[in-house]
Each structure stands twice: as C-alpha cells, then as structure tokens.
Design a protein around this motif. Structure first.
Motif, PDB file in Angstrom:
ATOM      1  N   LEU A 398      66.802 -68.693  41.830  1.00  0.00           N
ATOM      2  CA  LEU A 398      66.800 -67.407  42.523  1.00  0.00           C
ATOM      3  C   LEU A 398      65.656 -67.353  43.519  1.00  0.00           C
ATOM      4  O   LEU A 398      64.490 -67.586  43.157  1.00  0.00           O
ATOM      5  CB  LEU A 398      66.661 -66.257  41.522  1.00  0.00           C
ATOM      6  CG  LEU A 398      66.725 -64.847  42.130  1.00  0.00           C
ATOM      7  CD1 LEU A 398      68.110 -64.583  42.699  1.00  0.00           C
ATOM      8  CD2 LEU A 398      66.356 -63.800  41.079  1.00  0.00           C
ATOM      9  N   ASP A 399      65.975 -67.062  44.767  1.00  0.00           N
ATOM     10  CA  ASP A 399      64.959 -66.858  45.790  1.00  0.00           C
ATOM     11  C   ASP A 399      64.450 -65.423  45.664  1.00  0.00           C
ATOM     12  O   ASP A 399      65.198 -64.462  45.901  1.00  0.00           O
ATOM     13  CB  ASP A 399      65.546 -67.098  47.186  1.00  0.00           C
ATOM     14  CG  ASP A 399      64.511 -66.911  48.275  1.00  0.00           C
ATOM     15  OD1 ASP A 399      63.580 -67.728  48.331  1.00  0.00           O
ATOM     16  OD2 ASP A 399      64.644 -65.943  49.044  1.00  0.00           O
ATOM     17  N   GLU A 400      63.190 -65.258  45.270  1.00  0.00           N
ATOM     18  CA  GLU A 400      62.663 -63.932  44.968  1.00  0.00           C
ATOM     19  C   GLU A 400      62.572 -63.042  46.194  1.00  0.00           C
ATOM     20  O   GLU A 400      62.659 -61.813  46.090  1.00  0.00           O
ATOM     21  CB  GLU A 400      61.294 -64.076  44.308  1.00  0.00           C
ATOM     22  CG  GLU A 400      61.350 -64.753  42.942  1.00  0.00           C
ATOM     23  CD  GLU A 400      59.986 -64.865  42.297  1.00  0.00           C
ATOM     24  OE1 GLU A 400      58.981 -64.456  42.933  1.00  0.00           O
ATOM     25  OE2 GLU A 400      59.917 -65.358  41.152  1.00  0.00           O
ATOM     26  N   ASP A 401      62.414 -63.637  47.369  1.00  0.00           N
ATOM     27  CA  ASP A 401      62.262 -62.824  48.582  1.00  0.00           C
ATOM     28  C   ASP A 401      63.574 -62.177  49.017  1.00  0.00           C
ATOM     29  O   ASP A 401      63.581 -61.070  49.560  1.00  0.00           O
ATOM     30  CB  ASP A 401      61.716 -63.675  49.728  1.00  0.00           C
ATOM     31  CG  ASP A 401      60.291 -64.144  49.467  1.00  0.00           C
ATOM     32  OD1 ASP A 401      59.560 -63.436  48.756  1.00  0.00           O
ATOM     33  OD2 ASP A 401      59.934 -65.220  49.978  1.00  0.00           O
ATOM     34  N   ILE A 404      68.805 -64.172  46.801  1.00  0.00           N
ATOM     35  CA  ILE A 404      69.903 -65.119  46.975  1.00  0.00           C
ATOM     36  C   ILE A 404      69.733 -66.282  46.003  1.00  0.00           C
ATOM     37  O   ILE A 404      68.635 -66.814  45.827  1.00  0.00           O
ATOM     38  CB  ILE A 404      69.933 -65.634  48.431  1.00  0.00           C
ATOM     39  CG1 ILE A 404      70.252 -64.481  49.390  1.00  0.00           C
ATOM     40  CG2 ILE A 404      70.941 -66.768  48.592  1.00  0.00           C
ATOM     41  CD1 ILE A 404      70.087 -64.838  50.858  1.00  0.00           C
ATOM     42  N   GLY A 405      70.832 -66.685  45.356  1.00  0.00           N
ATOM     43  CA  GLY A 405      70.803 -67.821  44.454  1.00  0.00           C
ATOM     44  C   GLY A 405      71.131 -69.112  45.189  1.00  0.00           C
ATOM     45  O   GLY A 405      71.770 -69.090  46.244  1.00  0.00           O
ATOM     46  N   PHE A 406      70.704 -70.239  44.618  1.00  0.00           N
ATOM     47  CA  PHE A 406      71.006 -71.512  45.272  1.00  0.00           C
ATOM     48  C   PHE A 406      70.936 -72.667  44.282  1.00  0.00           C
ATOM     49  O   PHE A 406      70.265 -72.598  43.246  1.00  0.00           O
ATOM     50  CB  PHE A 406      70.052 -71.774  46.445  1.00  0.00           C
ATOM     51  CG  PHE A 406      68.595 -71.886  46.064  1.00  0.00           C
ATOM     52  CD1 PHE A 406      68.004 -73.131  45.857  1.00  0.00           C
ATOM     53  CD2 PHE A 406      67.811 -70.746  45.926  1.00  0.00           C
ATOM     54  CE1 PHE A 406      66.667 -73.234  45.508  1.00  0.00           C
ATOM     55  CE2 PHE A 406      66.464 -70.845  45.579  1.00  0.00           C
ATOM     56  CZ  PHE A 406      65.893 -72.090  45.367  1.00  0.00           C
ATOM     57  N   LEU A 407      71.668 -73.712  44.613  1.00  0.00           N
ATOM     58  CA  LEU A 407      71.678 -74.985  43.893  1.00  0.00           C
ATOM     59  C   LEU A 407      71.602 -76.096  44.918  1.00  0.00           C
ATOM     60  O   LEU A 407      71.954 -75.899  46.082  1.00  0.00           O
ATOM     61  CB  LEU A 407      72.975 -75.162  43.100  1.00  0.00           C
ATOM     62  CG  LEU A 407      73.221 -74.333  41.853  1.00  0.00           C
ATOM     63  CD1 LEU A 407      74.645 -74.582  41.373  1.00  0.00           C
ATOM     64  CD2 LEU A 407      72.221 -74.663  40.759  1.00  0.00           C
ATOM     65  N   TYR A 408      71.229 -77.291  44.501  1.00  0.00           N
ATOM     66  CA  TYR A 408      71.250 -78.426  45.415  1.00  0.00           C
ATOM     67  C   TYR A 408      71.564 -79.685  44.634  1.00  0.00           C
ATOM     68  O   TYR A 408      71.236 -79.812  43.455  1.00  0.00           O
ATOM     69  CB  TYR A 408      69.932 -78.567  46.163  1.00  0.00           C
ATOM     70  CG  TYR A 408      68.694 -78.515  45.280  1.00  0.00           C
ATOM     71  CD1 TYR A 408      68.198 -79.670  44.675  1.00  0.00           C
ATOM     72  CD2 TYR A 408      68.041 -77.303  45.063  1.00  0.00           C
ATOM     73  CE1 TYR A 408      67.072 -79.617  43.870  1.00  0.00           C
ATOM     74  CE2 TYR A 408      66.916 -77.243  44.260  1.00  0.00           C
ATOM     75  CZ  TYR A 408      66.430 -78.394  43.662  1.00  0.00           C
ATOM     76  OH  TYR A 408      65.316 -78.339  42.863  1.00  0.00           O
ATOM     77  N   ALA A 409      72.245 -80.589  45.301  1.00  0.00           N
ATOM     78  CA  ALA A 409      72.602 -81.855  44.686  1.00  0.00           C
ATOM     79  C   ALA A 409      71.395 -82.778  44.665  1.00  0.00           C
ATOM     80  O   ALA A 409      70.402 -82.553  45.357  1.00  0.00           O
ATOM     81  CB  ALA A 409      73.740 -82.514  45.472  1.00  0.00           C
ATOM     82  N   GLU A 410      71.486 -83.826  43.860  1.00  0.00           N
ATOM     83  CA  GLU A 410      70.406 -84.806  43.789  1.00  0.00           C
ATOM     84  C   GLU A 410      70.056 -85.351  45.173  1.00  0.00           C
ATOM     85  O   GLU A 410      68.908 -85.650  45.467  1.00  0.00           O
ATOM     86  CB  GLU A 410      70.810 -85.956  42.869  1.00  0.00           C
ATOM     87  CG  GLU A 410      70.911 -85.569  41.400  1.00  0.00           C
ATOM     88  CD  GLU A 410      69.555 -85.208  40.791  1.00  0.00           C
ATOM     89  OE1 GLU A 410      68.547 -85.788  41.228  1.00  0.00           O
ATOM     90  OE2 GLU A 410      69.510 -84.336  39.910  1.00  0.00           O
ATOM     91  N   VAL A 535      74.441 -81.787  49.517  1.00  0.00           N
ATOM     92  CA  VAL A 535      75.132 -80.496  49.499  1.00  0.00           C
ATOM     93  C   VAL A 535      74.258 -79.444  48.831  1.00  0.00           C
ATOM     94  O   VAL A 535      73.572 -79.703  47.846  1.00  0.00           O
ATOM     95  CB  VAL A 535      76.500 -80.610  48.769  1.00  0.00           C
ATOM     96  CG1 VAL A 535      76.362 -81.193  47.375  1.00  0.00           C
ATOM     97  CG2 VAL A 535      77.224 -79.270  48.743  1.00  0.00           C
ATOM     98  N   ILE A 536      74.292 -78.244  49.411  1.00  0.00           N
ATOM     99  CA  ILE A 536      73.619 -77.061  48.872  1.00  0.00           C
ATOM    100  C   ILE A 536      74.689 -76.018  48.578  1.00  0.00           C
ATOM    101  O   ILE A 536      75.644 -75.862  49.339  1.00  0.00           O
ATOM    102  CB  ILE A 536      72.606 -76.489  49.882  1.00  0.00           C
ATOM    103  CG1 ILE A 536      71.495 -77.495  50.184  1.00  0.00           C
ATOM    104  CG2 ILE A 536      71.999 -75.188  49.369  1.00  0.00           C
ATOM    105  CD1 ILE A 536      70.580 -77.042  51.315  1.00  0.00           C
ATOM    106  N   HIS A 537      74.523 -75.288  47.486  1.00  0.00           N
ATOM    107  CA  HIS A 537      75.398 -74.158  47.156  1.00  0.00           C
ATOM    108  C   HIS A 537      74.538 -72.901  47.195  1.00  0.00           C
ATOM    109  O   HIS A 537      73.591 -72.760  46.419  1.00  0.00           O
ATOM    110  CB  HIS A 537      76.000 -74.361  45.763  1.00  0.00           C
ATOM    111  CG  HIS A 537      76.967 -73.296  45.354  1.00  0.00           C
ATOM    112  ND1 HIS A 537      77.848 -73.453  44.307  1.00  0.00           N
ATOM    113  CD2 HIS A 537      77.221 -72.048  45.838  1.00  0.00           C
ATOM    114  CE1 HIS A 537      78.575 -72.365  44.149  1.00  0.00           C
ATOM    115  NE2 HIS A 537      78.203 -71.496  45.077  1.00  0.00           N
ATOM    116  N   ILE A 538      74.853 -72.004  48.122  1.00  0.00           N
ATOM    117  CA  ILE A 538      74.126 -70.740  48.270  1.00  0.00           C
ATOM    118  C   ILE A 538      75.006 -69.609  47.737  1.00  0.00           C
ATOM    119  O   ILE A 538      76.145 -69.439  48.180  1.00  0.00           O
ATOM    120  CB  ILE A 538      73.747 -70.491  49.742  1.00  0.00           C
ATOM    121  CG1 ILE A 538      72.710 -71.538  50.194  1.00  0.00           C
ATOM    122  CG2 ILE A 538      73.181 -69.084  49.923  1.00  0.00           C
ATOM    123  CD1 ILE A 538      72.300 -71.412  51.652  1.00  0.00           C
TER     124      ILE A 538
END
Length: 561
Positions: A398-401, A404-410, A535-538
């Motif tokens: 979670l981006d506190e600012d 928005i949530g996010f994930l990222y691949a290796e 890849v990033i998942h936002i």
C-alpha cells in the motif's frame, strides 16, 4: 510447429513468391510447414480465403434476418471477445446503424460498471442479445449470456426469443441454445479462426443488423482478392507488398509497426492490431503493432519504428504535415487512402493475406495462439481459490501517500517496496527500443482511453519508446498472445480497481463480474511474471479516475529524474 527457415522476400525469385501466394489462396498448408500434424491443423484454419464466395450465397438470407430484427427490436447487444467482437465493433463505430435499424452495442468486457449501465438503460422487451463465441466456451461471453438470461427471467420475460447464438457447429453453446429456444443459431465457419473471420458471418451478421449494403461490402472484398491474385506480378500485388513491407523492416531491426488512422477509421485499427499481434507474436519474436498513440514529431520516435497510415480520400490534409516530417526524418511510411468506408472490407483481405504471408516468411504459424492458455489457467486457479476460501490469493503493498495498492514481479524487484521508487526503477531499466503496455481493467470508455493516451504521450516523449494500450480483458483476446509469447522487449503495467458489486453474481459460477475481471487481471500478472516479463500490478481505489491523475503526476516526476 517445426520452425521453418526464414524466407527473405527480397531473396526469393518472383516465381517463388507468387507460388507462395498461390498456395495460401488455394488453402495449401505447405506454405507454412512441412510437419504433417501442424499442416493438418493449419489446413483447418484456411477457410477465410473463400469467405466472400461463401457469403455471397447468403446475402439474401442475412438481409432478410436483418429486416426481421429491425421490425422486432430497438436495440442489439453483441456479446463477444477478440475475433468475435473487434470487427463488429469497428462496423458499429465507423458506420453506425442505418436509419430505422436498432441501436448496436458491442459488449466485450466484464467490467461491472459497464454491465450495470447496460442493465439500467435497456428496454428489455425490445432488446436482442447476440452471443458470439466460436468455441462456445468463451468465459466472458457465456457469463454475459447467463447473467442477462436470468435478468429476463427476473422481469418475467421469456428469454429465448431475445437471444441469437453465433458459434461453431456442435459447440456447447449451440446445444444449449437449441435446448433453450434461442431465436436463431448462426454457424461460425469451423475452418476459420476468429481473427480471420471478419468476412464471414462474424462480420456479415452485424453488417446485416446495422442495415449495411452487404453486396457492396462483399464486392469490395472480392476486388481486393483479385488485386492480390498470384497471377499478378509481385510488385503490383496489393497484399503481397504490405507483407514484404512488414517483414523486410522486421529483418532490419524495425519491429514496431506504427498504425495511424483517420479518426473515422480508428476502430478498424484495433482489428488490425489483433490480427498482427496474435498471428505473428510467438516463438519469442513478433511484429509489434502500435495503435492509438497521439501523433508526434519525429524526435519522439525511435529507429525501431515504421509507419502505415489508413485514411479516407478527401481527408488527406489531416496528417499531411506529419507525413512530410516523418519522411524528411527518414522514417518509412506507407499510406492507404480508401475511397469510402466500405473499402474497409477490402482492407480486411489486404491485411489477412499480408499477415498470413508474413507468417510464412518468418516461419511462424499465424493461425494459433499457444501462449494465451497461460492466463486462462492462472485465472481458473485464482477463481477456484476464491470459491474455496472466500478470498483472493493476493496481498498488495500500500502506498501511504495515495492509498493505491501495487505488486511487482521478480523482474521488476526493488529493495524497498515504495510506489514512486518502483516506477522510477521500472523506467530506468527500460530500453528505448522496447515497448510499454498499459493494460486497464476499467470501463472501456473514451474518457479513460484519452487519460491513458496522455500517459502514453508522456512516456514516449521522455523515453522515446513505443507504447501500447489495451482494456482488459479485451486485450487478452487480442495482443495478449504477443505479450507472453513474442519478443521479450515488452514491459507491462496492469491497472485494476476496487468496486465489487455483490448483486452481479454470474449464474452457475458463484462469482461476480468484478471477481472475474480481477481474477483475469491478476492471472495475467502471474502469467507475465511466469514468462519472465517485467510487470507491475497497480490496484486503484473506488475513485480510480482521481487515482489516475495522481499517478500521472508520479509518472511525470519519475520520468523527469
């Protein structure tokens, strides 16, 4: 498929190239492979070369059906994905319904807002649903069918007379349609793959429902087949020259086929995008179609670009300055000007034959999609977990600012999981000869598309890289094969948002449309990660439009550094 040796068009004799065209137009799979098993599969996908001939005999039948629907209904909702939806979408947006014909909406999303909007605006007694699925098993399309069938029942309206099926003979959908009393079952030609089906019932049925001139459409296609005949010298063959244009640039390291179009023809470019990406994006290579970017000065384009412009005669001045600037900067540009909109039926022939020829030159099978199954498998696994546990198997940072949530691949890993740091590193690691795909599981509306076009312009200007955009799950049936099976130069950002609607449960599935949409997005994230793609998942909040504005500022800051 046993990979064929690369055939360079410029090193083949005129006779060899004309013989290759003759094989394809004769439905001979040896144009693509010498492997008997692969040849058998390809032979069952070459029926498109006879499409105008087949459809000419059905003109009156389809025209009569269009008149029948015109008398009974005020709205048609066409439910399909990929090859079953993109050409109907192009027809609907380029021509629109002719006077006196029903409104025509293409539903090729499982987005809950879009579903809700359709529910709220329909005149149910006067609406026809066309359920278009070649296999009869397309998950999104069957979900549409089952959900709206129940919606009719909930309103005490007999559903059957409000449904038409377009599917392969003997498919599960045909069986169910006949058992449940659909108004009609129309057969998809079994020897034509979805993305090559524009000139079959997949294109001619919606053309009839829109009130278009079917004779004129088929005649335009026939004329292009004649202009692409193997008897015509190679240098005058309209389809062959497009194939050579694509392949020769690819061989010389220019793999970004940038397709620009007159605003009136832009929807057709989406059909071309699927045809090129899904046919040629495999075996770790691919011609990458770039569609929908805003025109820019030559300084924002990298040396991996070459261009095609599709326009309408009489409107040449729209991009005349851009054409001049590109040519002065030594970019290759091929222009095609249509005399009228009906010539898009001819363009279907030009592009289908050109892409098939390009596949033969590059040694790939242009009629399969071997990597699409990756996301389908992941999606099923994620939905099974949801049904068993009541939760998705994912936890976002979670981006506190911004919230928005996010994930990222290796492949996009950073030391500290902060959104700004992630995006900064993501772009720093990106080469200018790569491409970035922005993939939005959001409502497919023009306002959002324009927001993402601004993202694309910003990224292209700062990084001089190519950009791709797609609404999910539409792109899974279009460019998704290229992303997972094509060149490894792509980088990907997937966007989802909160917004589950518990009332939108899909009958027989036990999940909502939002659940299905999110599972497809997260499934594709995992499939891209599995394929080694950065890849990033936002994951946005319910106020996703405001979140996108915040993200634009973050992107701008990161790209400035």
């Amino acid at each position: 498929m046993k990979k064929a040796a690369l055939r360079r068009p410029t090193r083949m004799s005129e006779e060899e190239k004309q013989a290759l065209v003759a094989k394809i137009l004769a439905g001979d799979p040896s144009a693509f492979t010498e492997d008997p098993e692969e040849a058998r599969k390809i032979a069952h996908r070459l029926g498109w070369v006879r499409a105008p001939e087949r459809m000419r005999s059905r003109i009156e039948e389809l025209r009569a059906f269009g008149e029948e629907i015109r008398e009974q209904f005020e709205e048609v909702v066409w439910c399909g994905m990929g090859g079953s939806s993109l050409f109907p979408l192009a027809l609907a947006e380029i021509f629109g319904p002719q006077e006196g014909y029903p409104g025509f909406t293409v539903l090729d999303t499982d987005d809950p807002e879009t579903i809700a909007e359709i529910e709220e605006t329909l005149s149910w007694e006067k609406t026809l649903f066309v359920i278009a699925s070649k296999s009869g098993t397309t998950v999104e399309t069957l979900s549409h069918y089952r959900y709206f069938w129940k919606a009719f029942e909930d309103r005490n309206i007999k559903p059957g007379p409000h449904f038409v099926a377009l599917t392969d003979p003997g498919s599960p959908l045909e069986k169910e349609a006949r058992e449940k009393g659909f108004l009609r079952v129309v057969h998809h030609p079994p020897d034509v793959g979805g993305r090559y089906a524009a000139l079959t019932e997949v294109g001619m049925l919606p053309a009839a429902l829109l009130g278009l001139d079917l004779e004129r459409a088929i005649s335009a296609a026939e004329e292009m087949f004649e202009a692409s005949s193997p008897e015509i010298p190679w240098s005058y063959n309209l389809s062959a020259w497009l194939a050579q244009y694509m392949v020769e640039h690819f061989i010389h390291g220019k793999d970004k086929l940038t397709i620009m179009a007159d605003p009136l023809l832009r929807p057709f470019a989406l059909w071309i995008e699927q045809l090129v990406a899904e046919s040629l994006g495999k075996n770790f290579l691919g011609i990458i179609p770039i569609v929908g970017e805003s025109p820019g000065s030559p300084t924002v384009y990298g040396p991996d670009r070459y261009f095609v412009y599709l326009g309408l005669r009489g409107r040449e001045n729209l991009y005349r300055r851009l054409f001049s600037d590109l040519r002065e900067a030594d970019f290759e540009l091929k222009t095609y000007f249509l005399e009228d909109r009906y010539e898009i039926f001819a363009e279907c022939v030009r592009w289908e034959l050109a892409v098939a020829l390009a596949g033969a030159f590059l040694g790939v099978n242009p009629f399969d999609e071997p990597d699409v199954v990756r996301t389908k498998r992941k999606t099923r696994e994620i939905l099974d977990t949801l049904r068993e546990t009541g939760e998705f198997p994912v936890e976002f940072y979670l981006d506190e600012d911004t919230g928005i949530g996010f994930l990222y691949a290796e492949t996009a890993r950073i030391e500290y999981p902060r959104l700004t740091a992630l995006i900064k590193k993501f772009f720093q690691d990106m080469s200018p000869w790569g491409y970035l795909a922005l993939l939005a599981y959001l409502p497919p509306d023009p306002e959002l598309e324009e927001i993402f076009r601004d993202f694309r312009t910003l990224i292209r200007g700062r990084r001089q890289c190519s950009t791709v955009f797609g609404f999910g799950p539409r792109y899974l049936h279009s460019t998704g094969q290229l992303f997972k099976g094509g060149t490894i130069s792509g980088r990907f950002i997937i966007f989802t948002r909160k917004g589950r609607r518990p009332e939108q449960v899909i009958p027989g599935e036990g999940v909502t449309f939002w659940d299905l949409q999110f599972a497809q997005a997260y499934g594709d994230f995992r499939a891209l990660e599995e394929a080694g793609r950065p890849v990033i998942h936002i994951h946005l909040t319910e106020d996703y439009r405001e979140d996108l504005r915040k993200l634009y500022d973050i992107f701008e800051e990161c790209l400035r550094l």
